[in-house]
Motif scaffolding. Sequence first.
Motif, PDB file in Angstrom:
ATOM      1  N   ARG A 105       0.621  -1.338  -0.295  1.00 28.66           N
ATOM      2  CA  ARG A 105       0.281  -0.157  -0.101  1.00 28.66           C
ATOM      3  C   ARG A 105       0.480   1.007   0.061  1.00 28.66           C
ATOM      4  O   ARG A 105       1.879   1.221   1.155  1.00 28.66           O
ATOM      5  CB  ARG A 105      -0.540  -0.014   1.198  1.00 28.66           C
ATOM      6  CG  ARG A 105      -2.028  -1.103   1.198  1.00 28.66           C
ATOM      7  CD  ARG A 105      -2.662  -1.634   2.437  1.00 28.66           C
ATOM      8  NE  ARG A 105      -3.769  -0.374   3.017  1.00 28.66           N
ATOM      9  CZ  ARG A 105      -4.837  -0.330   1.514  1.00 28.66           C
ATOM     10  NH1 ARG A 105      -5.279  -1.025   0.983  1.00 28.66           N
ATOM     11  NH2 ARG A 105      -5.808   0.574   1.903  1.00 28.66           N
TER      12      ARG A 105
ATOM     13  N   LEU B 182      -0.227   2.127   5.340  1.00 30.37           N
ATOM     14  CA  LEU B 182       0.789   2.182   3.993  1.00 30.37           C
ATOM     15  C   LEU B 182       2.193   2.143   4.640  1.00 30.37           C
ATOM     16  O   LEU B 182       2.625   2.007   5.799  1.00 30.37           O
ATOM     17  CB  LEU B 182       1.173   4.044   4.127  1.00 30.37           C
ATOM     18  CG  LEU B 182      -0.555   4.910   3.635  1.00 30.37           C
ATOM     19  CD1 LEU B 182       0.020   5.866   4.202  1.00 30.37           C
ATOM     20  CD2 LEU B 182      -1.127   4.331   2.515  1.00 30.37           C
TER      21      LEU B 182
ATOM     22  N   ARG C  75      -3.835   3.995   9.732  1.00 31.93           N
ATOM     23  CA  ARG C  75      -5.538   3.311   8.834  1.00 31.93           C
ATOM     24  C   ARG C  75      -5.447   2.709   7.963  1.00 31.93           C
ATOM     25  O   ARG C  75      -5.622   1.701   7.880  1.00 31.93           O
ATOM     26  CB  ARG C  75      -6.400   4.489   9.044  1.00 31.93           C
ATOM     27  CG  ARG C  75      -7.546   4.163   8.937  1.00 31.93           C
ATOM     28  CD  ARG C  75      -8.914   5.378   8.761  1.00 31.93           C
ATOM     29  NE  ARG C  75      -8.517   6.532   7.682  1.00 31.93           N
ATOM     30  CZ  ARG C  75      -8.303   7.582   7.336  1.00 31.93           C
ATOM     31  NH1 ARG C  75      -7.927   8.102   8.608  1.00 31.93           N
ATOM     32  NH2 ARG C  75      -8.112   8.200   6.501  1.00 31.93           N
ATOM     33  N   GLU C  76      -4.429   2.461   7.316  1.00 29.03           N
ATOM     34  CA  GLU C  76      -4.867   2.584   5.575  1.00 29.03           C
ATOM     35  C   GLU C  76      -3.379   1.196   5.321  1.00 29.03           C
ATOM     36  O   GLU C  76      -3.580   0.941   4.111  1.00 29.03           O
ATOM     37  CB  GLU C  76      -4.146   3.464   5.181  1.00 29.03           C
ATOM     38  CG  GLU C  76      -5.522   4.629   4.515  1.00 29.03           C
ATOM     39  CD  GLU C  76      -6.526   3.763   4.303  1.00 29.03           C
ATOM     40  OE1 GLU C  76      -7.066   2.816   3.213  1.00 29.03           O
ATOM     41  OE2 GLU C  76      -7.807   4.457   4.243  1.00 29.03           O
TER      42      GLU C  76
ATOM     43  N   VAL D 291      -2.424   4.102  -2.399  1.00 25.42           N
ATOM     44  CA  VAL D 291      -3.953   4.014  -1.736  1.00 25.42           C
ATOM     45  C   VAL D 291      -4.460   5.229  -0.893  1.00 25.42           C
ATOM     46  O   VAL D 291      -5.925   5.780  -0.544  1.00 25.42           O
ATOM     47  CB  VAL D 291      -4.200   2.960  -0.514  1.00 25.42           C
ATOM     48  CG1 VAL D 291      -4.502   1.377  -1.774  1.00 25.42           C
ATOM     49  CG2 VAL D 291      -3.409   2.881   0.049  1.00 25.42           C
ATOM     50  N   ALA D 292      -3.445   5.855  -0.888  1.00 33.09           N
ATOM     51  CA  ALA D 292      -4.094   7.400  -0.234  1.00 33.09           C
ATOM     52  C   ALA D 292      -2.792   8.756  -1.031  1.00 33.09           C
ATOM     53  O   ALA D 292      -1.405   8.108  -1.783  1.00 33.09           O
ATOM     54  CB  ALA D 292      -3.525   7.305   1.415  1.00 33.09           C
TER      55      ALA D 292
ATOM     56  N   VAL E  78      -3.263   8.218   8.924  1.00 32.06           N
ATOM     57  CA  VAL E  78      -3.492   8.120   8.012  1.00 32.06           C
ATOM     58  C   VAL E  78      -1.947   6.774   7.805  1.00 32.06           C
ATOM     59  O   VAL E  78      -2.868   5.358   7.104  1.00 32.06           O
ATOM     60  CB  VAL E  78      -3.639   8.902   6.122  1.00 32.06           C
ATOM     61  CG1 VAL E  78      -4.320   7.531   5.240  1.00 32.06           C
ATOM     62  CG2 VAL E  78      -4.868   9.735   6.905  1.00 32.06           C
TER      63      VAL E  78
END
Length: 213
Positions: free
Chosen positions: A86, A152, A149-150, A118-119, A146
């Motif tokens: 990600r 990364l 949460r994601e 994704v971000a 983020v």
Amino acid sequence: MRWKKISDAVVRRLPLYLRVLEEAYHSGDVKLMSSQELGERAGVSPALVRKDLAWFGEFGKQGVGYEVRYLREELRKILNLDREIRVAVIGVGSLGHALVRYNQQRYREDQHFNLHVVALFDADPAKIHTRLDGLMIHPIDTLAEVTRREGLQMAIVTVPASAAQQVVDRCVEAGIRAILNFAPAKLTVPEGVHLANADVSLELQRLAYYLGE
């Protein structure tokens, strides 16, 4: 499993070998490939192919070569490309736009392409909370939140040179360990974080030299 004491030069060549194998695999007309052929297609010597791959195990048979499908799968595992990675893009200017659109299209069209943006992040208030290719652009101040949460793992930095080190520092603080930097700036990262630089201006200037021949 991670291998220790592997030079970055070796790691840089592995994606070249994988690209050759991917092309052969998808064409379907090559089942076995010798180190000679793999080296020629990748632009290196067959001896270097054998030496590079030997760091990670025994993949071929003398006089037979490498099974394309098997070696392709093994290289994907070695490069961690057998699962989704990600990615964040930080700096959504012209270059950031192009990279996001390329990645999203590639991810949709190629089921084996697991590097997924994704971000998105930017410092421009006019861009924050707008969307690009379905992705929300977050304020840079929320990078750590983020990232957690994601999930990364990697960041692509396309900000001005003056802001690049600060952005990279934020990435490190957020726990991102792999960074691709497009800013024309010399950056530093701590041990355990891997930084790669892609300076388009330098490459164009290098190519300009050959126009005088």
